[in-house]
Design an enzyme around this catalytic site. Structure first.
Site, PDB file in Angstrom:
ATOM      1  N   LYS A  76       0.871  -1.177   0.000  1.00 61.43           N
ATOM      2  CA  LYS A  76       0.000   0.000   0.000  1.00 61.43           C
ATOM      3  C   LYS A  76       0.907   1.227   0.000  1.00 61.43           C
ATOM      4  O   LYS A  76       1.932   1.242   0.703  1.00 61.43           O
ATOM      5  CB  LYS A  76      -0.889  -0.027   1.252  1.00 61.43           C
ATOM      6  CG  LYS A  76      -1.899   1.114   1.321  1.00 61.43           C
ATOM      7  CD  LYS A  76      -2.828   0.958   2.531  1.00 61.43           C
ATOM      8  CE  LYS A  76      -3.898   2.052   2.587  1.00 61.43           C
ATOM      9  NZ  LYS A  76      -4.805   1.902   3.738  1.00 61.43           N
ATOM     10  N   SER A 151      -9.712   2.024   2.707  1.00 61.77           N
ATOM     11  CA  SER A 151      -8.805   2.777   1.863  1.00 61.77           C
ATOM     12  C   SER A 151      -7.777   1.908   1.152  1.00 61.77           C
ATOM     13  O   SER A 151      -7.143   2.374   0.211  1.00 61.77           O
ATOM     14  CB  SER A 151      -8.081   3.827   2.709  1.00 61.77           C
ATOM     15  OG  SER A 151      -7.257   3.191   3.679  1.00 61.77           O
ATOM     16  N   SER A 175     -10.065  -0.408   6.890  1.00 62.02           N
ATOM     17  CA  SER A 175      -9.476  -0.322   5.553  1.00 62.02           C
ATOM     18  C   SER A 175      -8.743  -1.553   5.036  1.00 62.02           C
ATOM     19  O   SER A 175      -8.362  -1.571   3.875  1.00 62.02           O
ATOM     20  CB  SER A 175      -8.529   0.866   5.475  1.00 62.02           C
ATOM     21  OG  SER A 175      -9.280   2.031   5.334  1.00 62.02           O
TER      22      SER A 175
HETATM   23  N1  GLN Z   1     -13.362   4.275   6.031  1.00 64.47           N
HETATM   24  C1  GLN Z   1     -12.712   4.706   7.218  1.00 64.47           C
HETATM   25  C2  GLN Z   1     -12.317   6.155   7.100  1.00 64.47           C
HETATM   26  O1  GLN Z   1     -12.545   6.719   6.089  1.00 64.47           O
HETATM   27  C3  GLN Z   1     -11.549   3.840   7.541  1.00 64.47           C
HETATM   28  C4  GLN Z   1     -10.293   4.200   6.880  1.00 64.47           C
HETATM   29  C5  GLN Z   1      -9.152   3.355   7.289  1.00 64.47           C
HETATM   30  O2  GLN Z   1      -9.323   2.315   7.949  1.00 64.47           O
HETATM   31  N2  GLN Z   1      -7.967   3.802   6.936  1.00 64.47           N
HETATM   32  O3  GLN Z   1     -11.815   6.741   7.997  1.00 64.47           O
END
Ligand code: GLN
Length: 484
Positions: A76, A151, A175
């Site tokens: 990532k 994400s 995410s």
């Molecule tokens: N969807 C969540 C957010 O937007 C989680 C993001 C994540 O786990 N990095 O904060």
């Protein structure tokens, strides 16, 4: 060879039937052919990958390799990689080359992996659909007009499209698990502190946790082994001994007590997703597990508390991007204030700005007690709910997400609808617990994820349950028609 799991490829590499160089070249060709439609990779390092593969082949030839030697993966783009760009999906870091590797990258390099490239992601890991990337959305390999989740959407799409043997991800509120569910792959968010955050661009430091994404739980165990462990450079890193995850995969689950929270099957859950998850639970029951209804009474407060705490920490963490020390700097600043304003104004996208504003607001003197402190209190209640539930059961199971992958653009104008994707995932982050998502069915051709949550440091238990489940089902072995 791309359709083999990481564990199967590792066996072929160890026996000499397959060379890492061949595997790398094969993936590079697939990436060239399939990535333009997916946009899952932001950057491919063909030269670096071939060099690492050649070294791995030497090591394997001498019989000195481990299970990850010569295995090609994607990182990532939140993990700092010396020598190649780390953008974090943001214009702010469009041309940023880190002077050092993240601990995860160093550890995996030492274990012999080959880095094929960097995977697309929501900007600064904020999002649930990968539509917040400055470098464009990622297509879900199962249906290209759908989102891959976020994400870590690029990582999930890379694994689902078989453009690497596995990938790293990070999970602040879901995410790893949510994109794993949307793309039909397996992913685990370890216990907070299990994997070092050093060199992982910070979003919400008390919630962020790196972890593996792969086709199977067995593969996740192998990759997690290479990532986990105490790190003196991360003050919150855990010094609890790391077990041998792979050696614990074949334990019988007879008598295992699985808690099913009643709150998970209430309003907000798509009925077809509920059916798939219920069937997965029935399968676990047939394998000898005992299902028990449990209650997590504060479940309804998780998303609101998360969306106070995460933006608060983000607003503080992202203050380092000031146009002076890191990243984008505006042209011809008039004075210092103009430099700050325009560099940040130009460098950050709309969702990141929204989070910074929310965070600065909830941390401000007049609102701190009403919002931030309150959210921290709720966080403790959420954690207490799990502690109480784990007095009665060994693991908790339910859906990873309320729906399957949605159509791109469907929720971009409605941040609340987007945030509700995290309904079942944020609680594990708020309480620091390990959580795993494994494929458990399809609805209209789109994958469904089963989520398992365990007490702290019990990743082995999660991987074991998922592995047993994957030994008697084949959802995780299905692959999208678009990738051949
Ligand atoms: N969807 C969540 C957010 O937007 C989680 C993001 C994540 O786990 N990095 O904060």
């Amino acid at each position: 060879m791309h359709d083999k799991t990481l564990a199967q490829q590792a066996a072929l590499l160890a026996s000499g039937e397959l060379k890492s160089r061949e595997l790398v070249d094969h993936y590079l060709q697939r990436i060239e052919r399939l990535n333009p439609a997916l946009n899952a990779y932001l950057q491919v390092d063909a030269e670096g990958a071939r060099e690492q593969a050649a070294k791995a082949d030497d090591i394997l030839q001498q019989g000195k390799g481990g299970p990850l030697t010569g295995i090609p993966i994607a990182h990532k783009d939140i993990f700092c990689t010396q020598g190649i760009k780390t953008t974090c999906g943001s214009r702010m870091l469009e041309n940023f080359i880190a002077p050092y590797n993240a601990t995860v990258v160093d550890k995996l390099n030492a274990a012999g992996v080959v880095t094929l490239g960097k995977a697309n992601m929501d900007e600064f890991a904020m999002g649930s659909s990968n539509e917040n990337s400055y470098f464009g959305a990622v297509a879900n390999p199962w249906q290209h007009d759908r989102v891959p989740g976020g994400s870590s959407g690029g990582s999930a799409a890379v694994v689902a499209a078989q453009l690497a043997s596995a990938a790293t991800g990070t999970d602040t509120g879901g995410s790893i698990r949510q994109p794993a569910a949307f793309c039909g792959v397996t992913g685990i968010k370890p216990t907070y502190g299990r994997v070092s955050r050093y060199g992982m661009v910070a979003f919400a430091s008390s919630l962020d946790q790196g972890g593996p994404m792969a086709r199977t739980a067995e593969d996740c165990a192998l990759l997690l082994q290479g990532m986990a462990g105490h790190d003196v450079r991360d003050a919150t890193s855990s010094d609890v001994a790391v077990p041998n995850f792979s050696s614990q995969l074949n334990k019988d689950i007879k008598g295992l007590r699985i808690g099913v929270p009643e709150e998970y099957f209430a309003q907000g859950l798509d009925s077809a997703v509920a059916d798939s998850v219920t069937e997965a639970l029935a399968e676990l029951e047939r394998m000898g597990a005992i299902l028990k209804t449990v209650s997590l009474p504060n479940q309804g407060l998780c998303v609101p508390a998360y969306y106070i705490i995460a933006p608060a920490e983000a607003s503080s963490n992202l203050s380092r991007f000031d146009g002076v020390r890191f990243g984008h700097r505006c042209e011809n600043p008039q004075d210092l204030e103009d430099l700050y304003k325009r560099s940040r104004g130009e460098g950050f996208g709309p969702e990141v700005k929204r989070r910074i504003l929310i965070g600065a607001y909830t941390l401000s003197a007049g609102y701190y007690d009403a919002y931030y402190r309150k959210a921290q209190q709720v966080r403790q209640l959420v954690s207490n709910d799990f502690t109480a539930a784990f007095e009665e059961v060994d693991v908790i199971a339910g859906p990873t997400t309320p729906t399957t992958a949605f159509v791109r653009g469907e929720k971009t104008d409605d941040p609340i609808a987007m945030y509700l994707n995290d309904l079942f995932t944020v609680s594990a982050n708020l309480s620091g617990l390990p959580g795993l998502s494994a494929p458990c069915g399809f609805v209209d051709g789109l994958p469904v994820g089963l989520q398992l949550v365990a007490p702290a440091n019990e990743e082995s238990l999660l991987l074991n349950v998922a592995h047993r489940y994957q030994s008697s089902t084949d959802w995780h072995l299905q692959s999208p028609a678009t990738i051949d």
